[in-house]
Design a protein around this motif. Structure first.
Motif, PDB file in Angstrom:
ATOM      1  N   ASP A 178      -0.135   1.543 -15.882  1.00 33.54           N
ATOM      2  CA  ASP A 178      -1.365   2.337 -15.947  1.00 33.54           C
ATOM      3  C   ASP A 178      -2.416   1.549 -16.717  1.00 33.54           C
ATOM      4  OD1 ASP A 178      -0.338   4.555 -14.549  1.00 33.54           O
ATOM      5  OD2 ASP A 178       0.601   5.325 -16.362  1.00 33.54           O
TER       6      ASP A 178
ATOM      7  N   VAL B 287      -4.132   1.921 -11.317  1.00 30.05           N
ATOM      8  CA  VAL B 287      -2.815   1.346 -11.587  1.00 30.05           C
ATOM      9  C   VAL B 287      -2.770  -0.097 -11.088  1.00 30.05           C
ATOM     10  CG1 VAL B 287      -0.351   1.522 -11.029  1.00 30.05           C
ATOM     11  CG2 VAL B 287      -1.690   3.597 -11.461  1.00 30.05           C
TER      12      VAL B 287
ATOM     13  N   ARG C  23       4.821  -1.157 -11.950  1.00 30.21           N
ATOM     14  CA  ARG C  23       3.460  -0.643 -11.972  1.00 30.21           C
ATOM     15  C   ARG C  23       3.078  -0.238 -13.401  1.00 30.21           C
ATOM     16  NH1 ARG C  23       1.488   1.148  -6.989  1.00 30.21           N
ATOM     17  NH2 ARG C  23       0.586   3.056  -7.838  1.00 30.21           N
TER      18      ARG C  23
END
Length: 207
Positions: A35, A108, A33
């Motif tokens: 940002d 995200v 993941r």
């Protein structure tokens, strides 16, 4: 660079056998993941100028039907291109396929990298040791780039003490995943771990 353990656990790894008979595949998957918005991640994955800053120089055409070559690595053809959601390419041969999927979750984006090869080629799930650590370095490099921590030469970083420590931890993580998956026997796994250490951590080869 961020803590090594944090970087290793930031990625989720999986190895499965899929299909039957001559169509049976080994699927090696890494998820991480970021940002960042999907459009930004997609651009970092497909813009050659940005790719060179975290992955490596890429020549060719990264559009549907186009052919490409990664300097010092594999080449192939783009078989799927759905910006900013999905990209699929052949990787070093028509039966070796890498699929990238971008899944948004608020602010995200989760990137899913799946590399599939026929069981006849990989032999077993232990084949994950030949590609998984490389994809770990790639998703780490993308994370560093998006955090503006990119290095001048991504390929050279892999040969540094920090790069090889990361690779060693990655090999251990993949070995655990393969063992838990039941897709390889102990001897197959041990052989693949030794080969991966020789490839990815050449300054500390297996005994």
């Amino acid at each position: 660079m961020s803590d090594l353990v944090e970087e290793i656990v930031a990625a989720h790894r999986d190895v499965v056998r899929r299909g039957e008979g001559d169509a049976e595949l080994i699927a090696v998957t890494v998820r991480r993941r970021y940002d960042a918005a999907p459009a930004d991640v997609w651009d970092a994955l497909t813009d050659p100028a940005r790719l060179a800053r975290w992955f490596g120089p890429v020549s060719g055409d990264l559009r549907l039907g186009g052919a490409f070559q990664v300097e010092g690595n594999a080449g192939g053809e783009v078989t799927e291109c759905d910006p900013p959601h999905a990209l699929a390419v052949t990787w070093g041969g028509p039966e070796s396929v890498v699929r990238l999927r971008l899944d948004p979750d608020g602010a995200v984006t989760e990137l899913v990298v799946e590399h599939t090869v026929p069981v006849a080629f990989a032999g077993s799930g232990a084949g994950a040791l030949y590609v998984g650590p490389g994809w770990d370095v790639a998703v780490l490099g993308l994370s560093r780039f998006l955090r503006r921590e990119a290095v001048d030469d991504p390929a050279a970083w892999e040969g540094t003490p920090a790069g090889q420590r990361f690779a060693a931890a990655s090999i251990d993580a993949w070995a655990e995943v393969v063992a838990a998956s039941g897709t390889a026997g102990p001897e197959e796994l041990a052989g693949a771990v030794g080969a991966a250490r020789a490839q990815f951590t050449p300054d500390d080869p297996p005994a």
